[in-house]
Design an enzyme around this catalytic site. Structure first.
Site, PDB file in Angstrom:
ATOM      1  N   ASP A 104     -10.363  -1.058   4.779  1.00 14.86           N
ATOM      2  CA  ASP A 104      -8.915  -0.487   4.519  1.00 14.86           C
ATOM      3  C   ASP A 104      -7.872  -1.438   5.238  1.00 14.86           C
ATOM      4  OD1 ASP A 104      -7.247   1.349   3.432  1.00 14.86           O
ATOM      5  OD2 ASP A 104      -7.827   2.954   4.881  1.00 14.86           O
ATOM      6  N   HIS A 105      -6.548  -1.100   4.906  1.00 15.44           N
ATOM      7  CA  HIS A 105      -5.420  -1.741   5.527  1.00 15.44           C
ATOM      8  C   HIS A 105      -5.794  -3.225   6.473  1.00 15.44           C
ATOM      9  CE1 HIS A 105      -2.538   0.943   3.639  1.00 15.44           C
ATOM     10  NE2 HIS A 105      -3.358   1.822   4.000  1.00 15.44           N
ATOM     11  N   GLU A 177      -1.314   4.312   9.303  1.00 16.57           N
ATOM     12  CA  GLU A 177      -2.901   4.553   9.567  1.00 16.57           C
ATOM     13  C   GLU A 177      -3.393   3.453  10.532  1.00 16.57           C
ATOM     14  OE1 GLU A 177      -4.888   4.692   5.804  1.00 16.57           O
ATOM     15  OE2 GLU A 177      -6.643   5.390   6.826  1.00 16.57           O
ATOM     16  N   HIS A 223       0.806   8.525   3.956  1.00 11.09           N
ATOM     17  CA  HIS A 223      -0.439   8.772   4.854  1.00 11.09           C
ATOM     18  C   HIS A 223      -0.347   9.944   5.717  1.00 11.09           C
ATOM     19  CE1 HIS A 223      -1.129   4.153   4.512  1.00 11.09           C
ATOM     20  NE2 HIS A 223      -2.158   4.908   3.944  1.00 11.09           N
ATOM     21  N   HIS A 261      -3.069   5.940  -2.161  1.00  9.26           N
ATOM     22  CA  HIS A 261      -3.196   6.020  -0.705  1.00  9.26           C
ATOM     23  C   HIS A 261      -2.522   7.152  -0.456  1.00  9.26           C
ATOM     24  CE1 HIS A 261      -4.730   1.973   0.876  1.00  9.26           C
ATOM     25  NE2 HIS A 261      -4.743   1.641  -0.441  1.00  9.26           N
ATOM     26  N   ASN A 283      -7.759   7.193  -2.019  1.00  9.16           N
ATOM     27  CA  ASN A 283      -8.174   7.216  -0.663  1.00  9.16           C
ATOM     28  C   ASN A 283      -8.201   8.670  -0.023  1.00  9.16           C
ATOM     29  OD1 ASN A 283      -8.319   4.429  -0.986  1.00  9.16           O
ATOM     30  ND2 ASN A 283      -6.912   4.167   0.676  1.00  9.16           N
TER      31      ASN A 283
HETATM   32 ZN   LIG Z   1      -3.571   3.718   3.179  1.00  3.11          ZN
END
Ligand SMILES: [Zn+2]
Length: 358
Positions: A104-105, A177, A223, A261, A283
């Site tokens: 992820d990110h 996040e 998020h 997301h 996600n």
């Molecule tokens: Zn994300």
């Protein structure tokens, strides 16, 4: 429809899975995992729903996977992600479904994390013909577009020969996040939360000739789960992006593999719209964290004495069978599985696994 072998996909089996999602009009949930409990719950849920699935780890999740006691955060992030990937490679086949393994990110300061993981995938590819991960995410959405795309292009050049893909982010997903992200400004128009279709086209024209690229385009998604009202979800931005690319490149429908997301807390209508516009990956992190906590929490509230005494002070009975971690961790796992039953249903991937043992 093309079938792929059960287990972690890469190269042709990865692109076949994306194509199956687009042609079948469904998406796969991408779940952030933090340990073997969450990984196994995801595999169990995918198997019992006959769905393929995406397992991903954030940089903080990877560090946790390696153990918070390791002093070198960078080493822990690399080794934790590798440990998670090896766990999934070993077990996914056993569950009979196809798995996309993803990180992820990662913003610019986390590029060394990805660089080390890509080196591991190169070594793995030399030894086995398969990379360690299916894809990585490089999130340079807070930087100017040109810098985002130039760095993404050079990373994709390393990934493509391994059959690996790159997910990029255009526009900014609200909230944060693992320390990556943006605050929401209340009362502002929050224009930075909405991707411009021209930017998507620019990214597609530069990156798609290099390798498999997927795009997290922002359409007001955030998020975490907040009270509704601060930002408006505009899934039509996804449609406009698909249309812009289709028109410019004369490709078939839904040329872009899009990623959603900040999907936790979205309505079914919003999810349906996003999937119909070509989202193949949604996600799920916050809702899964809550499911696990809710399951374990209910168990603790039901058996409070077992978490304070080894022998029940009222009855003198040993309480080992109640505080055995397998008991309450399993309740947490089952709670994740039940939340994912819903996700597979809503995303339309239930019963659609392309995995088949030949
Ligand atoms: Zn994300």
């Amino acid at each position: 429809m093309s079938r792929v072998s059960p287990g972690v996909v890469s190269g042709a089996s990865y692109t076949a899975l994306i194509k199956a999602c687009h042609e079948g009009g469904y998406a796969l949930p991408a779940i952030n995992v933090v340990g073997t409990d969450s990984v196994n719950a995801v595999l169990e849920a995918a198997a019992r729903n006959g769905s393929d699935v995406i397992i991903q780890v954030s940089n903080g999740g990877a560090r946790f996977y390696a153990g918070e006691g390791l002093p070198d955060a960078h080493r822990a992030r690399v080794l934790g992600a590798a440990s998670m990937a090896r766990h999934v490679h070993l077990l996914a086949k056993e569950y009979g479904i196809a798995v996309i393994l993803h990180t992820d990110h990662a913003d610019r300061k986390l590029i060394p994390w990805l660089d080390d993981l890509i080196t591991m995938s190169e070594d793995e590819f030399k030894a086995t013909g398969k990379p360690l991960f299916t894809s990585h995410m490089l999130d340079l959405s807070t930087e100017p577009l040109e810098e985002n795309l130039a760095t993404s292009a050079s990373m994709l050049k390393r990934l493509a020969p391994l059959g690996m893909g790159l997910e990029i982010e255009l526009g900014v997903t609200g909230g944060e996040e693992d320390g990556i992200g943006h605050d929401l400004e209340e009362g502002a128009d929050n224009a930075h939360l909405y991707t411009q279709p021209e930017d998507v086209l620019k990214a597609w024209e530069l990156l798609s000739p290099i390798g498999t690229v997927s795009i997290a385009a922002s359409f007001g998604n955030v998020h975490g789960v907040y009270k509704p009202g601060n930002v408006q979800l505009r899934p039509e931005i996804l449609k406009n992006s698909q249309d812009a690319v289709q028109k410019a490149t004369h490709s078939g429908s839904k040329p872009l593999p899009l990623v959603f997301h900040g999907g936790s807390g979205s309505t079914i209508a919003e999810i349906d719209a996003a999937v119909s516009y070509g989202v193949f990956k949604m996600n799920l992190d916050t809702d899964i964290q809550f499911a696990f906590a809710h399951g374990v929490g209910s168990y603790v509230l039901e058996h409070p004495t077992a978490f304070q005494h080894q022998i029940d002070p009222g009855t003198d009975k040993p309480m080992k069978s109640l505080y055995d971690p397998r008991k309450w961790l399993r309740v947490g796992e089952k709670s994740i599985v039940e939340r994912l039953d819903e996700a597979f249903e809503i995303l339309g991937s239930k019963g659609r696994s392309v995995a088949r043992t030949s």
